[in-house]
Design an enzyme around this catalytic site. Structure first.
Site, PDB file in Angstrom:
ATOM      1  N   LYS A 102      55.861  43.899  50.355  1.00 20.69           N
ATOM      2  CA  LYS A 102      54.626  44.694  50.417  1.00 20.69           C
ATOM      3  C   LYS A 102      53.603  44.112  49.432  1.00 20.69           C
ATOM      4  O   LYS A 102      53.714  44.272  48.226  1.00 20.69           O
ATOM      5  CB  LYS A 102      54.919  46.162  50.067  1.00 20.69           C
ATOM      6  CG  LYS A 102      53.703  47.054  50.177  1.00 20.69           C
ATOM      7  CD  LYS A 102      53.318  47.575  48.801  1.00 20.69           C
ATOM      8  CE  LYS A 102      51.989  48.251  48.729  1.00 20.69           C
ATOM      9  NZ  LYS A 102      50.811  47.434  48.943  1.00 20.69           N
ATOM     10  N   GLY A 158      52.813  44.360  38.550  1.00 21.50           N
ATOM     11  CA  GLY A 158      51.639  45.221  38.674  1.00 21.50           C
ATOM     12  C   GLY A 158      51.407  45.965  37.381  1.00 21.50           C
ATOM     13  O   GLY A 158      51.778  45.491  36.308  1.00 21.50           O
ATOM     14  N   SER A 159      50.853  47.154  37.496  1.00 20.79           N
ATOM     15  CA  SER A 159      50.488  47.891  36.292  1.00 20.79           C
ATOM     16  C   SER A 159      51.700  48.588  35.671  1.00 20.79           C
ATOM     17  O   SER A 159      52.717  48.814  36.333  1.00 20.79           O
ATOM     18  CB  SER A 159      49.419  48.920  36.638  1.00 20.79           C
ATOM     19  OG  SER A 159      49.948  49.844  37.548  1.00 20.79           O
ATOM     20  N   GLY A 218      54.891  50.407  37.465  1.00 22.92           N
ATOM     21  CA  GLY A 218      56.184  49.849  37.045  1.00 22.92           C
ATOM     22  C   GLY A 218      57.157  50.944  36.626  1.00 22.92           C
ATOM     23  O   GLY A 218      58.347  50.892  36.958  1.00 22.92           O
ATOM     24  N   GLU A 244      57.335  43.108  36.018  1.00 25.22           N
ATOM     25  CA  GLU A 244      56.373  42.312  35.240  1.00 25.22           C
ATOM     26  C   GLU A 244      55.088  43.113  35.228  1.00 25.22           C
ATOM     27  O   GLU A 244      54.542  43.424  36.284  1.00 25.22           O
ATOM     28  CB  GLU A 244      56.138  40.945  35.872  1.00 25.22           C
ATOM     29  CG  GLU A 244      57.295  39.980  35.729  1.00 25.22           C
ATOM     30  CD  GLU A 244      57.655  39.657  34.301  1.00 25.22           C
ATOM     31  OE1 GLU A 244      56.825  39.857  33.390  1.00 25.22           O
ATOM     32  OE2 GLU A 244      58.798  39.222  34.082  1.00 25.22           O
ATOM     33  N   CYS A 281      47.356  38.584  33.923  1.00 22.00           N
ATOM     34  CA  CYS A 281      48.174  39.354  32.982  1.00 22.00           C
ATOM     35  C   CYS A 281      48.375  38.561  31.697  1.00 22.00           C
ATOM     36  O   CYS A 281      48.668  39.130  30.656  1.00 22.00           O
ATOM     37  CB  CYS A 281      49.507  39.698  33.622  1.00 22.00           C
ATOM     38  SG  CYS A 281      50.249  38.306  34.425  1.00 22.00           S
ATOM     39  N   GLN A 322      37.826  48.256  39.889  1.00 23.21           N
ATOM     40  CA  GLN A 322      38.101  47.419  38.709  1.00 23.21           C
ATOM     41  C   GLN A 322      36.811  47.181  37.916  1.00 23.21           C
ATOM     42  O   GLN A 322      36.823  47.171  36.691  1.00 23.21           O
ATOM     43  CB  GLN A 322      38.735  46.092  39.141  1.00 23.21           C
ATOM     44  CG  GLN A 322      39.100  45.175  37.995  1.00 23.21           C
ATOM     45  CD  GLN A 322      40.142  45.747  37.047  1.00 23.21           C
ATOM     46  OE1 GLN A 322      41.181  46.248  37.481  1.00 23.21           O
ATOM     47  NE2 GLN A 322      39.869  45.713  35.744  1.00 23.21           N
ATOM     48  N   GLU A 356      44.926  47.509  28.237  1.00 22.63           N
ATOM     49  CA  GLU A 356      44.603  46.379  29.104  1.00 22.63           C
ATOM     50  C   GLU A 356      43.357  46.698  29.925  1.00 22.63           C
ATOM     51  O   GLU A 356      43.312  47.707  30.620  1.00 22.63           O
ATOM     52  CB  GLU A 356      45.771  46.089  30.039  1.00 22.63           C
ATOM     53  CG  GLU A 356      45.504  44.871  30.887  1.00 22.63           C
ATOM     54  CD  GLU A 356      46.690  44.501  31.749  1.00 22.63           C
ATOM     55  OE1 GLU A 356      47.169  45.389  32.475  1.00 22.63           O
ATOM     56  OE2 GLU A 356      47.134  43.352  31.694  1.00 22.63           O
TER      57      GLU A 356
HETATM   58  P1  NDP Z   1      49.228  48.298  40.635  1.00 22.62           P
HETATM   59  O1  NDP Z   1      50.372  48.735  39.826  1.00 22.62           O
HETATM   60  O2  NDP Z   1      48.204  49.281  40.992  1.00 22.62           O
HETATM   61  O3  NDP Z   1      49.725  47.696  42.002  1.00 22.62           O
HETATM   62  C1  NDP Z   1      50.770  46.757  42.091  1.00 22.62           C
HETATM   63  C2  NDP Z   1      51.471  46.929  43.418  1.00 22.62           C
HETATM   64  O4  NDP Z   1      52.120  48.195  43.441  1.00 22.62           O
HETATM   65  C3  NDP Z   1      50.509  46.911  44.599  1.00 22.62           C
HETATM   66  O5  NDP Z   1      51.130  46.273  45.687  1.00 22.62           O
HETATM   67  C4  NDP Z   1      50.325  48.381  44.870  1.00 22.62           C
HETATM   68  O6  NDP Z   1      49.911  48.646  46.194  1.00 22.62           O
HETATM   69  C5  NDP Z   1      51.727  48.894  44.603  1.00 22.62           C
HETATM   70  N1  NDP Z   1      51.802  50.335  44.382  1.00 22.62           N
HETATM   71  C6  NDP Z   1      50.825  51.183  43.989  1.00 22.62           C
HETATM   72  N2  NDP Z   1      51.307  52.451  43.939  1.00 22.62           N
HETATM   73  C7  NDP Z   1      52.618  52.397  44.293  1.00 22.62           C
HETATM   74  C8  NDP Z   1      53.657  53.362  44.428  1.00 22.62           C
HETATM   75  N3  NDP Z   1      53.457  54.653  44.207  1.00 22.62           N
HETATM   76  N4  NDP Z   1      54.867  52.945  44.798  1.00 22.62           N
HETATM   77  C9  NDP Z   1      55.108  51.632  45.023  1.00 22.62           C
HETATM   78  N5  NDP Z   1      54.156  50.693  44.957  1.00 22.62           N
HETATM   79  C10 NDP Z   1      52.924  51.051  44.572  1.00 22.62           C
HETATM   80  O7  NDP Z   1      48.601  47.023  39.932  1.00 22.62           O
HETATM   81  P2  NDP Z   1      47.379  46.135  40.449  1.00 22.62           P
HETATM   82  O8  NDP Z   1      47.588  45.608  41.813  1.00 22.62           O
HETATM   83  O9  NDP Z   1      46.151  46.908  40.155  1.00 22.62           O
HETATM   84  O10 NDP Z   1      47.497  44.861  39.517  1.00 22.62           O
HETATM   85  C11 NDP Z   1      46.953  44.823  38.266  1.00 22.62           C
HETATM   86  C12 NDP Z   1      48.015  45.029  37.209  1.00 22.62           C
HETATM   87  O11 NDP Z   1      49.098  44.142  37.380  1.00 22.62           O
HETATM   88  C13 NDP Z   1      47.503  44.737  35.824  1.00 22.62           C
HETATM   89  O12 NDP Z   1      47.872  45.774  34.955  1.00 22.62           O
HETATM   90  C14 NDP Z   1      48.182  43.450  35.426  1.00 22.62           C
HETATM   91  O13 NDP Z   1      48.377  43.235  34.083  1.00 22.62           O
HETATM   92  C15 NDP Z   1      49.462  43.520  36.156  1.00 22.62           C
HETATM   93  N6  NDP Z   1      49.975  42.181  36.416  1.00 22.62           N
HETATM   94  C16 NDP Z   1      51.066  41.752  35.691  1.00 22.62           C
HETATM   95  C17 NDP Z   1      51.565  40.488  35.850  1.00 22.62           C
HETATM   96  C18 NDP Z   1      52.768  40.051  35.110  1.00 22.62           C
HETATM   97  O14 NDP Z   1      53.433  39.160  35.571  1.00 22.62           O
HETATM   98  N7  NDP Z   1      53.118  40.633  33.981  1.00 22.62           N
HETATM   99  C19 NDP Z   1      50.942  39.539  36.783  1.00 22.62           C
HETATM  100  C20 NDP Z   1      49.843  40.081  37.501  1.00 22.62           C
HETATM  101  C21 NDP Z   1      49.383  41.367  37.310  1.00 22.62           C
HETATM  102  P3  NDP Z   1      48.354  48.808  46.555  1.00 22.62           P
HETATM  103  O15 NDP Z   1      47.627  47.750  45.829  1.00 22.62           O
HETATM  104  O16 NDP Z   1      48.313  48.639  48.013  1.00 22.62           O
HETATM  105  O17 NDP Z   1      47.991  50.189  46.096  1.00 22.62           O
END
Ligand code: NDP
Length: 477
Positions: free
Chosen positions: A171, A224-225, A229, A246, A280, A327, A379
């Site tokens: 996804k 992701g965030s 997470g 991550e 990130c 954003q 962040e």
């Molecule tokens: P999000 O946590 O919002 O989204 C990450 C993923 O999770 C997306 O595919 C999102 O779907 C999905 N998601 C959202 N809600 C749910 C849920 N309830 N259950 C399961 N999946 C869900 O992060 P962002 O996409 O906004 O990315 C930015 C963040 O990611 C920043 O905080 C950044 O630091 C971090 N990041 C970390 C990295 C690392 O390796 N440490 C690398 C890159 C980014 P959808 O977008 O469709 O809502």
């Protein structure tokens, strides 16, 4: 417009779709991409579960060939895929082509790993018995990725998952379905059996949540965030599954009095502002010692004046748009917060207008910040960087480590003593000396500590820790 559909059990399906809009030009529709629902997600998980036993036992030559073919096609199409990436995410074209190249290198690396699977045979403590230690795939893996690396992050999760014999439900972030669809299409045509890799595009709260709620995923790898997470972690504990997270960062870069000024400025400009600060691993806290502080701020400000913010596809653009309106609001809210907290807005902070309607923000530099301010602790994930003064190296190190995060950390110095001390004492997963905190190799471990990461490292041979489970077998011949 044709709909780019989801791939479930080897079939392209889905009639509901949403527009993929370019952040450089909100009038530019990149394509219509399927938006899956909970039923689609369940069907994808069922397909992956059915495909698992055969794929887990598939030959290493088959896995190698599919991964290699994928790497070759991605590399051959790097300009076209780079353009798609730049268009949908807003990263400038050279960076986007670089990311596509990295995705190809990752598939190439894991094509090789498929041929290098090994185990160990060791003598038992009991004479006459042998012990063999092998790795097995974990089962169906759920892959949830963010928008900021639309092809590299999916690659570094999908490639090892398949290499080690797992099946996948993938996804991608809703903002960037284009690269996700392209990579799945390539893998599908490269010969993956039905159900081994399933793509369900759609909302996180719908598709992602249905993955979290499933009993049939053996593991979830998430980037992701921190907030999402935590949800992945809690749901995974509930379902007794493996998980790997991550998440965010608030990466420090120390600049010492003895630093080469141009090296320090280039590293700070690159890791703070390139990719619109949406990495990130971006360095959003520059911790600068007294003796070089004013020279460094002046030189960095001069550098920022030379950076063009514009359409990601335009030649000569250094910084593309922010990824979307939400954003952008987060970035501008933090710019306001920083000023209210008493930091000095030394450069930028304004929205800019260009030929096309897009989410353009100047690179923004705060000085006179301290490490207690929200702009230094939380962040922002945009082109917003604060400079914090430090008396000396010792104080700079304390400030660098005083953060809830621990992904990447950098130091600019010509002193071997301080560089070595920092490598040992930084509380980050990745440490950079005279280099930007962002920009990592594809074949070595990636990951952080504290609130930045949880679970085994990603990438390189360390990826096996998450995507396999170890079996210890005893034999009395
Ligand atoms: P999000 O946590 O919002 O989204 C990450 C993923 O999770 C997306 O595919 C999102 O779907 C999905 N998601 C959202 N809600 C749910 C849920 N309830 N259950 C399961 N999946 C869900 O992060 P962002 O996409 O906004 O990315 C930015 C963040 O990611 C920043 O905080 C950044 O630091 C971090 N990041 C970390 C990295 C690392 O390796 N440490 C690398 C890159 C980014 P959808 O977008 O469709 O809502």
């Amino acid at each position: 417009m044709t709909i780019y559909q989801n791939l479930i059990a080897g079939e392209w399906v889905g009639a509901e779709a949403s527009e993929n809009i370019s952040p450089s030009n909100t009038g530019d529709v990149v394509g219509l991409y399927a938006t899956g629902n909970a039923e689609d997600t369940k069907a994808a998980i069922a397909a992956a579960k059915a495909a698992f036993p055969a794929w887990a036992r598939s030959g290493i030559l088959e896995r190698h060939a599919i991964l290699k073919k994928t790497a070759d096609e991605i590399l051959a199409r790097k300009e076209e895929l780079g353009k798609l990436l730049a268009r949908e995410e807003g990263k400038i074209l050279p960076e986007a082509i670089g990311e596509v190249t990295r995705a190809a290198q990752i598939f190439d690396f894991f094509a090789g790993e498929a041929l290098r699977l090994t185990g160990e045979i060791v003598p038992s403590a009991r004479p006459g018995i042998t012990v063999d230690i092998t790795r097995e795939p974990i089962g169906v893996v759920g892959i949830i990725t963010p928008w900021n690396f639309p092809i590299a992050i999916p690659a570094w999760k999908i490639a090892p998952a398949l290499c080690y014999g797992n099946t996948v439900v993938f996804k991608p972030a809703e903002l960037v379905p284009g690269c996700a669809w392209a990579i799945v299409d390539i893998l599908h045509r490269a010969g993956l059996p039905k159900g081994v890799l399933n793509l369900v595009m759609g909302r996180g709260s719908v598709v992602g949540q249905a993955m979290l709620d499933s009993k049939d995923l053996s593991g979830i790898t998430f980037t992701g965030s921190t907030g999402t997470g935590k949800r992945v972690a809690l749901a995974s504990i509930e379902h007794n599954r493996k998980f790997q997270l991550e998440m965010g960062g608030k990466n420090p870069m120390i600049v010492l009095d003895d630093a080469d000024l141009s090296v320090a400025v280039e590293a700070a400009a690159n890791s703070g502002f390139f990719s619109t600060g949406q990495r990130c691993t971006a360095s959003s806290r520059l911790i600068v010692t007294e003796g070089i502080h004013d020279k460094f701020v002046a030189a960095l400000t001069e550098k920022l004046k030379t950076l063009n913010v514009d359409d990601a596809l335009k030649a000569g653009t250094h910084i593309g748009p922010v990824v979307d309106e939400r954003q952008l609001k987060q970035d501008t809210d933090y710019i306001e917060i920083g000023q209210k907290e008493g930091a000095k807005l030394a450069f930028g902070g304004e929205l800019v207008k260009r030929d096309t309607p897009g989410f353009y923000l100047q690179p923004t530099l705060f000085t006179e910040a301290n490490n207690d301010m929200r702009i230094s602790r939380e962040e922002i994930f945009g082109p917003v960087v604060s400079v914090i003064r430090a008396k000396d190296y010792d104080e700079a190190l304390v400030i660098a480590n005083d953060t809830p995060f621990g992904l990447s950390a950098g130091i600019a110095t010509t002193s071997l003593k301080y560089a070595s001390h920092f490598k040992r004492n930084s509380e980050a997963g990745m440490v950079m000396v005279n280099l930007p905190t962002a920009g990592v190799d594809f074949h070595v471990p990636f990951g952080g500590r504290k609130a930045s990461s949880f679970g085994p490292r990603e990438q390189g041979k360390y990826a096996a820790e998450f995507f396999t489970v170890v079996k210890t077998a005893y034999t009395l011949p």
